[in-house]
Design an enzyme around this catalytic site. Sequence first.
Site, PDB file in Angstrom:
ATOM      1  N   GLY A  84       0.839  -1.214   0.000  1.00 29.52           N
ATOM      2  CA  GLY A  84       0.000   0.000   0.000  1.00 29.52           C
ATOM      3  C   GLY A  84       0.864   1.251   0.000  1.00 29.52           C
ATOM      4  O   GLY A  84       1.727   1.406   0.852  1.00 29.52           O
ATOM      5  N   ARG A 122       1.185  -4.965  -5.017  1.00 32.70           N
ATOM      6  CA  ARG A 122       1.344  -6.195  -4.231  1.00 32.70           C
ATOM      7  C   ARG A 122       1.626  -7.267  -5.279  1.00 32.70           C
ATOM      8  O   ARG A 122       0.790  -7.533  -6.143  1.00 32.70           O
ATOM      9  CB  ARG A 122       0.057  -6.509  -3.459  1.00 32.70           C
ATOM     10  CG  ARG A 122      -0.362  -5.372  -2.522  1.00 32.70           C
ATOM     11  CD  ARG A 122      -1.486  -5.782  -1.601  1.00 32.70           C
ATOM     12  NE  ARG A 122      -2.110  -4.607  -0.997  1.00 32.70           N
ATOM     13  CZ  ARG A 122      -1.630  -3.944   0.054  1.00 32.70           C
ATOM     14  NH1 ARG A 122      -0.522  -4.331   0.631  1.00 32.70           N
ATOM     15  NH2 ARG A 122      -2.273  -2.897   0.542  1.00 32.70           N
ATOM     16  N   ALA A 145     -14.107  11.628  19.301  1.00 29.77           N
ATOM     17  CA  ALA A 145     -15.186  10.669  18.998  1.00 29.77           C
ATOM     18  C   ALA A 145     -15.736  10.093  20.304  1.00 29.77           C
ATOM     19  O   ALA A 145     -14.985   9.873  21.253  1.00 29.77           O
ATOM     20  CB  ALA A 145     -14.631   9.546  18.122  1.00 29.77           C
ATOM     21  N   ASP A 156       4.769  -4.981   6.014  1.00 29.11           N
ATOM     22  CA  ASP A 156       4.986  -6.366   6.390  1.00 29.11           C
ATOM     23  C   ASP A 156       5.186  -7.326   5.201  1.00 29.11           C
ATOM     24  O   ASP A 156       6.182  -8.064   5.130  1.00 29.11           O
ATOM     25  CB  ASP A 156       3.702  -6.736   7.154  1.00 29.11           C
ATOM     26  CG  ASP A 156       3.788  -8.061   7.793  1.00 29.11           C
ATOM     27  OD1 ASP A 156       4.910  -8.467   8.093  1.00 29.11           O
ATOM     28  OD2 ASP A 156       2.726  -8.694   7.976  1.00 29.11           O
ATOM     29  N   ASP A 211      -0.598   2.185   7.939  1.00 25.70           N
ATOM     30  CA  ASP A 211      -1.181   1.411   9.044  1.00 25.70           C
ATOM     31  C   ASP A 211      -0.430   1.516  10.370  1.00 25.70           C
ATOM     32  O   ASP A 211      -0.978   1.191  11.415  1.00 25.70           O
ATOM     33  CB  ASP A 211      -1.266  -0.073   8.665  1.00 25.70           C
ATOM     34  CG  ASP A 211      -2.287  -0.314   7.571  1.00 25.70           C
ATOM     35  OD1 ASP A 211      -3.087   0.587   7.303  1.00 25.70           O
ATOM     36  OD2 ASP A 211      -2.277  -1.412   6.985  1.00 25.70           O
ATOM     37  N   ASP A 261       1.831  -0.447  11.583  1.00 30.02           N
ATOM     38  CA  ASP A 261       1.698  -1.785  12.187  1.00 30.02           C
ATOM     39  C   ASP A 261       2.974  -2.606  12.021  1.00 30.02           C
ATOM     40  O   ASP A 261       2.921  -3.807  11.781  1.00 30.02           O
ATOM     41  CB  ASP A 261       0.516  -2.532  11.545  1.00 30.02           C
ATOM     42  CG  ASP A 261       0.716  -2.729  10.047  1.00 30.02           C
ATOM     43  OD1 ASP A 261       1.612  -2.087   9.460  1.00 30.02           O
ATOM     44  OD2 ASP A 261      -0.024  -3.546   9.465  1.00 30.02           O
ATOM     45  N   ARG A 270      -6.199  -2.192   8.381  1.00 30.40           N
ATOM     46  CA  ARG A 270      -6.141  -3.653   8.201  1.00 30.40           C
ATOM     47  C   ARG A 270      -6.223  -4.404   9.527  1.00 30.40           C
ATOM     48  O   ARG A 270      -7.298  -4.564  10.058  1.00 30.40           O
ATOM     49  CB  ARG A 270      -4.903  -4.057   7.414  1.00 30.40           C
ATOM     50  CG  ARG A 270      -5.015  -5.487   6.944  1.00 30.40           C
ATOM     51  CD  ARG A 270      -4.281  -5.818   5.712  1.00 30.40           C
ATOM     52  NE  ARG A 270      -2.984  -5.205   5.594  1.00 30.40           N
ATOM     53  CZ  ARG A 270      -2.279  -5.262   4.475  1.00 30.40           C
ATOM     54  NH1 ARG A 270      -2.743  -5.882   3.429  1.00 30.40           N
ATOM     55  NH2 ARG A 270      -1.103  -4.702   4.427  1.00 30.40           N
ATOM     56  N   THR A 283       3.969   2.541   5.391  1.00 34.00           N
ATOM     57  CA  THR A 283       2.571   2.113   5.298  1.00 34.00           C
ATOM     58  C   THR A 283       1.765   3.023   6.205  1.00 34.00           C
ATOM     59  O   THR A 283       2.244   3.396   7.288  1.00 34.00           O
ATOM     60  CB  THR A 283       2.362   0.644   5.743  1.00 34.00           C
ATOM     61  OG1 THR A 283       0.966   0.432   6.022  1.00 34.00           O
ATOM     62  CG2 THR A 283       3.139   0.270   6.999  1.00 34.00           C
TER      63      THR A 283
HETATM   64  O1  F6P Z   1      -1.654  -1.376   4.007  1.00 34.05           O
HETATM   65  C1  F6P Z   1      -2.336  -0.179   3.825  1.00 34.05           C
HETATM   66  C2  F6P Z   1      -3.762  -0.431   3.467  1.00 34.05           C
HETATM   67  O2  F6P Z   1      -4.261   0.791   3.000  1.00 34.05           O
HETATM   68  C3  F6P Z   1      -4.642  -1.000   4.598  1.00 34.05           C
HETATM   69  O3  F6P Z   1      -5.011  -0.019   5.517  1.00 34.05           O
HETATM   70  C4  F6P Z   1      -5.789  -1.552   3.793  1.00 34.05           C
HETATM   71  O4  F6P Z   1      -6.449  -2.572   4.493  1.00 34.05           O
HETATM   72  C5  F6P Z   1      -5.090  -2.106   2.595  1.00 34.05           C
HETATM   73  O5  F6P Z   1      -3.898  -1.363   2.435  1.00 34.05           O
HETATM   74  C6  F6P Z   1      -5.849  -2.029   1.298  1.00 34.05           C
HETATM   75  O6  F6P Z   1      -5.103  -2.701   0.344  1.00 34.05           O
HETATM   76  P1  F6P Z   1      -5.335  -2.693  -1.220  1.00 34.05           P
HETATM   77  O7  F6P Z   1      -4.680  -1.479  -1.761  1.00 34.05           O
HETATM   78  O8  F6P Z   1      -4.647  -3.942  -1.683  1.00 34.05           O
HETATM   79  O9  F6P Z   1      -6.806  -2.708  -1.436  1.00 34.05           O
END
Ligand code: F6P
Length: 329
Positions: free
Chosen positions: A14, A75, A190, A106, A131, A133, A175, A129
């Site tokens: 991503g 990917r 929130a 990752d 995320d 993570d 994710r 990323t």
């Molecule tokens: O890894 C970043 C991310 O944007 C996540 O937050 C999300 O779940 C995923 O990628 C979406 O992936 P794709 O671009 O393969 O739909």
Amino acid sequence: MSKQKRIAILTSGGDAPGMNAAIRAVTLKALSFDHHVFGYYGGYNGLIGEHFTELGAAHVADIIHRGGTILKSARCKDMHTNAGILQAVNSLRKNHIDALIVIGGDGSFKGAQELAQHWSGQIIGIPGTIDNDINGTDATIGFYTAIDTALDCIDKIRDTAQAFERTFVVEVMGRDCGIIAMESGLASGAEQIICKELIDDESSFVQDLKEKVADSLKNDAAHSYVIVMAEHSLSISAQELAQQLSNFTGIDSRSAILGYVQRGGAPVAGDRILATQLGVASIAHLEAGDNGVMVGIEDNKVTLTPLKETSDTHQRNRSFVARLKEYRL
Ligand code: F6P
């Protein structure tokens, strides 16, 4: 003086705001040592297909502030096959690459570890990323921009929620990690934040949530109620949750999925600075002979984490979220 190296760089998985700033930092720092830098297009697909260009200072001028990645990203399915991995290795050998810098998350680091089984060049990972993570860094490139983007959207949703006295479920990305939800939820004030790290038993969590929303709608003067929810945190969608809340409370609820907007846009200062620090650090560590590691920043210091440990995120993510949970009002 160190030997001139041929350094390959790619962005994978991503895309994240700040990847361009990292490409720039790697390139300029590497050029300062007289190394050659080759930018591969489309992540590992570019490596496999030998689709690259030599990067000079001119290629990376005027990109520090741009979202996306000038090298494109993907990917790569072929990296899940032996044939694909061997093709990538052949491409590295054929082009006499000494070192590879992978900017990604990752999955991208898993690909790098596969290459290391067959290739003896140096590999350094840079965490990129939205995320946040990855084990071994306090923040990943793109995270700061993503939470600001999410925050901007949630603030806008608050305006309409307030005007209509509605409840909103706003789904953010992340994710398998609730940090985007936690931080954008805290920053937007929130009323509720939903992420896996906060849930032990889903059905009692959802029941409790419905009761809290109903109570608040009965008691509060201002009847807007915003719930920030991390994607994949429940077995039901944001839309379904909003529907269930409408049914339970008798008050209109709506959902909004922020989606890919969180991956775009100009990187905020925090991401540009992080990307610059990590890009420079990656070259410094190549010079020092490091291999098979990710550069990160923890407690304001550059750290190295073996690539194979970067996916040990369960404990890390839970403690990040637990730390922030203390500040919920
Ligand atoms: O890894 C970043 C991310 O944007 C996540 O937050 C999300 O779940 C995923 O990628 C979406 O992936 P794709 O671009 O393969 O739909």
